[in-house]
Enzyme design. Structure first.
Site, mmCIF file in Angstrom:
data_model
loop_
_atom_site.group_PDB
_atom_site.id
_atom_site.type_symbol
_atom_site.label_atom_id
_atom_site.label_comp_id
_atom_site.label_asym_id
_atom_site.label_seq_id
_atom_site.Cartn_x
_atom_site.Cartn_y
_atom_site.Cartn_z
ATOM 1 N N GLY A 121 5.354 31.089 23.001
ATOM 2 C CA GLY A 121 5.678 30.146 24.282
ATOM 3 C C GLY A 121 7.614 30.163 24.417
ATOM 4 O O GLY A 121 8.491 30.027 23.607
ATOM 5 N N ASN B 128 10.860 22.231 27.518
ATOM 6 C CA ASN B 128 10.112 22.984 25.935
ATOM 7 C C ASN B 128 10.760 22.890 25.085
ATOM 8 O O ASN B 128 9.191 22.448 23.628
ATOM 9 C CB ASN B 128 10.338 24.606 26.140
ATOM 10 C CG ASN B 128 8.846 24.930 27.446
ATOM 11 O OD1 ASN B 128 7.943 24.904 26.963
ATOM 12 N ND2 ASN B 128 9.272 25.254 28.613
ATOM 13 N N GLN C 282 5.478 19.751 18.239
ATOM 14 C CA GLN C 282 4.830 20.191 17.277
ATOM 15 C C GLN C 282 5.699 20.125 15.928
ATOM 16 O O GLN C 282 4.622 20.559 14.931
ATOM 17 C CB GLN C 282 4.271 21.958 17.933
ATOM 18 C CG GLN C 282 3.654 21.475 19.907
ATOM 19 C CD GLN C 282 2.987 22.564 20.340
ATOM 20 O OE1 GLN C 282 3.657 23.578 20.274
ATOM 21 N NE2 GLN C 282 1.947 22.068 20.823
ATOM 22 N N ALA D 292 -6.231 28.652 25.769
ATOM 23 C CA ALA D 292 -7.485 28.528 27.180
ATOM 24 C C ALA D 292 -6.877 29.164 28.471
ATOM 25 O O ALA D 292 -7.504 29.835 28.837
ATOM 26 C CB ALA D 292 -7.965 27.164 28.071
ATOM 27 N N GLY D 293 -5.245 29.724 27.961
ATOM 28 C CA GLY D 293 -4.716 30.447 28.693
ATOM 29 C C GLY D 293 -5.103 31.720 28.465
ATOM 30 O O GLY D 293 -5.609 32.578 28.440
ATOM 31 N N ARG E 247 6.445 47.499 23.471
ATOM 32 C CA ARG E 247 7.000 48.367 24.610
ATOM 33 C C ARG E 247 7.607 49.625 24.434
ATOM 34 O O ARG E 247 7.845 50.796 24.819
ATOM 35 C CB ARG E 247 7.652 47.711 25.357
ATOM 36 C CG ARG E 247 7.050 46.452 25.970
ATOM 37 C CD ARG E 247 7.252 45.021 26.798
ATOM 38 N NE ARG E 247 6.539 44.454 27.278
ATOM 39 C CZ ARG E 247 7.070 43.438 28.256
ATOM 40 N NH1 ARG E 247 7.731 42.865 28.105
ATOM 41 N NH2 ARG E 247 5.494 42.645 28.460
ATOM 42 N N ASP F 176 8.352 43.469 22.788
ATOM 43 C CA ASP F 176 9.035 44.180 22.991
ATOM 44 C C ASP F 176 9.436 45.614 22.291
ATOM 45 O O ASP F 176 9.333 46.602 22.749
ATOM 46 C CB ASP F 176 10.449 43.319 22.801
ATOM 47 C CG ASP F 176 10.196 42.538 23.161
ATOM 48 O OD1 ASP F 176 10.327 42.110 25.158
ATOM 49 O OD2 ASP F 176 10.316 40.799 22.847
ATOM 50 N N HIS G 252 14.586 36.721 23.114
ATOM 51 C CA HIS G 252 13.193 37.340 23.385
ATOM 52 C C HIS G 252 13.625 37.286 25.082
ATOM 53 O O HIS G 252 12.947 36.401 25.855
ATOM 54 C CB HIS G 252 12.141 37.599 23.252
ATOM 55 C CG HIS G 252 10.797 37.196 23.624
ATOM 56 N ND1 HIS G 252 10.423 38.513 24.404
ATOM 57 C CD2 HIS G 252 10.290 36.765 24.429
ATOM 58 C CE1 HIS G 252 9.250 38.814 24.959
ATOM 59 N NE2 HIS G 252 9.344 37.684 25.264
ATOM 60 N N ILE H 217 -3.195 34.387 27.815
ATOM 61 C CA ILE H 217 -2.470 34.914 25.859
ATOM 62 C C ILE H 217 -3.210 34.589 25.310
ATOM 63 O O ILE H 217 -4.653 35.239 24.777
ATOM 64 C CB ILE H 217 -1.373 34.615 25.735
ATOM 65 C CG1 ILE H 217 -0.287 35.618 27.271
ATOM 66 C CG2 ILE H 217 -0.788 35.604 24.788
ATOM 67 C CD1 ILE H 217 1.053 35.123 26.725
#
Lengths: 328, 328
Positions: B130, B105, B112, B13-14, B162, B159, B187, B16
């Site tokens: 994440g 995190n 998870q 639901a975020g 980009r 990255d 990252h 991204i």
């Protein structure tokens, strides 16, 4: 490789625009062999936000995206464009009357019709998403005297897709197995989602659902689906609206499936007793970049009264902005 | 028709997630002949917002989307899943130290990892988005003892893309004409975007740009691109991050182009002098659902020192969460 298709999107920094531009650039709209050039048009106060959208488009390294133009100048945004997708519109603010909303948007869309007439490709195809979409399309078209009326359409594909989703749920089938869904009328609460011609896996829809379900549950749910989404998300539909834009333009450009049709709001040709010229959602088939209204469908009395009610609303909307329509 | 692929997305639901789920459902990730089932996993307080995302997915009537599951229960979300895309993470809040961010995190991603080990398909492929993505992937993998380490990856494809976009701009070429871009390392700001192996339309990149441009302009711009987007949009990258997820999983599942490679953060096999086990971005090729680190590239002294600096950061991150790694 084919020459790139030029696609102009207004309101590109808004929620629907943000959900749309990446899908167009990825090839979802015109297929994986068709390069695209995106012309993103915004109002001056949204240009900073739009610059971020432009950077993110660069950051995706889409192989099919051959150029990105960010501008607040319609002369640049619409120049030679092949497709104009008009999303940016004035939203209803608190205390604003419906009449004022229609008038304010009529000013925006009459100006855009003039710009499209002047700058776009003579073969341009226009899709109006910003509300009131049908009447905005009418005004844009009326201000583009050098273009054909059938180059201007408004979007009822989101309603059409919502109806497919609900019928698939109810019949426990896949949307790919449903044919001949129809949305008639205005993209508003008076729209008429109509399943009588639907087949599901080749069966008549009424082998699987009742007319009572259609009238009491299905039709009002589609008519009010936008509000249902806002209640859940706290925001109006964005990604699903963008997806409907992809589908509308994709099918217009590349054709509908054999044996199926889609719903598009197009200038009435008088078919099904609707006054010529008002922009009305019909079942249409598309081939070689042209749409054709499906003819000869039988409508029962209830359906005729629903079509008439939506036509009445569209005539009323037109009456409000009559003064802004060019004479002639 | 093929059996549906099950794709689990956390944080759906975020921003991204919202940009991603519709593209997966549209067929962008696995192609137009591969049905998908979406399992969207959220934290309890985001379930209402997620229900709106689920409704909008229904409203798109995607032919390839065979089922949608919305849940806050990992046992349901990860059951038999083929792909686990882990986006949901604790963001850095004001005044939070980096050490605390990593530790917080680590707790989420170790849990998870355990859930994926217990419930997912034994052939599951995991992509961590994440942040801190590399170390989160390390922790998840360490907590999934029945799975292979190479089933866990982290994302440096944004990255990579980009970098392609910037080099295409600079050389006035199309991204499709550029091969062999590489992102090495973490990252984070220590990542090393590296163009020495790039070809542009078959020419060596240094026929078109100078080493000074690469060092003074290109590398820092890629490293800081996230901040540049935030400045322009007022929001962090969402659609471009989602697009990189599509590309990462698409290429892992369906293979990379002949003569080209992509960048993926994967458990080091000791290659290029990087300590075995840390999750490090390498150039990789993919075929038949497996990736392989590109071997035998020559690195100059500057490059070696940049790789070492990023490895050092990853060792430091690992040291912070050492206590949370299972002994063994």
């Amino acid at each position: 490789m084919k020459p790139a298709v030029k696609v102009t999107i207004t309101g590109a920094a808004g929620h629907i625009g943000y959900a749309l531009v990446f899908r167009v650039a990825s090839g979802a709209m015109f297929g994986q062999k068709q390069p695209v050039i995106l012309r993103l048009l915004e109002i001056p106060q949204s240009m900073s936000s739009l610059s971020g959208v432009g950077m993110e488009l660069e950051d995706c390294a889409f192989p099919l995206l051959h150029d990105i133009v960010l501008t607040d100048d319609p002369a640049i945004g619409f120049r030679d464009t092949d497709y104009a997708i008009l999303i940016g519109a004035k939203p209803r603010s608190k205390g604003m009357e419906r009449k004022d909303l229609i008038t304010e948007n009529a000013k925006i869309f009459s100006a855009q019709g003039k710009s499209i007439n002047r700058y776009a490709s003579e073969y341009v195809r226009v899709l109006v998403v910003g509300n009131p979409a049908n009447t905005n399309a009418l005004i844009a078209s009326a201000n583009a005297p050098d273009l054909e009326r059938n180059q201007f359409t408004a979007m009822t594909r989101l309603d059409h897709n919502r109806a497919l989703g609900q019928l698939a749920n109810k019949t426990n089938s896949l949307v790919a197995d449903i044919n001949r869904m129809t949305i008639w009328g205005n993209h508003s609460m008076t729209q008429y989602p109509h399943i009588d011609n639907c087949t599901v896996n080749g069966f008549s829809v009424f082998d699987l659902v009742s007319r009572d379900w259609a009238i009491d549950h299905f039709i009002p749910r589609i008519q009010r689906r936008g509000a249902e989404i806002i209640n859940a998300r706290g925001l109006s539909s964005a990604a699903s609206a963008a997806d409907a834009v992809v589908d509308h333009v994709h099918d217009w450009a590349l054709g509908t499936r054999d044996g199926d049709w889609i719903s598009m709001a197009v200038p009435s040709d008088g078919g099904y007793g609707i006054e010529e010229g008002v922009v009305f959602s019909y079942p249409v088939t598309c081939k070689d970049g042209e749409y054709e209204i499906v003819k000869g469908l039988e409508l029962d009395e209830l359906s005729i009264s629903r079509l008439k009610a939506s036509e009445k609303e569209l005539r009323e909307e037109r009456a409000i902005i009559e003064d802004l329509l060019p004479k002639g």
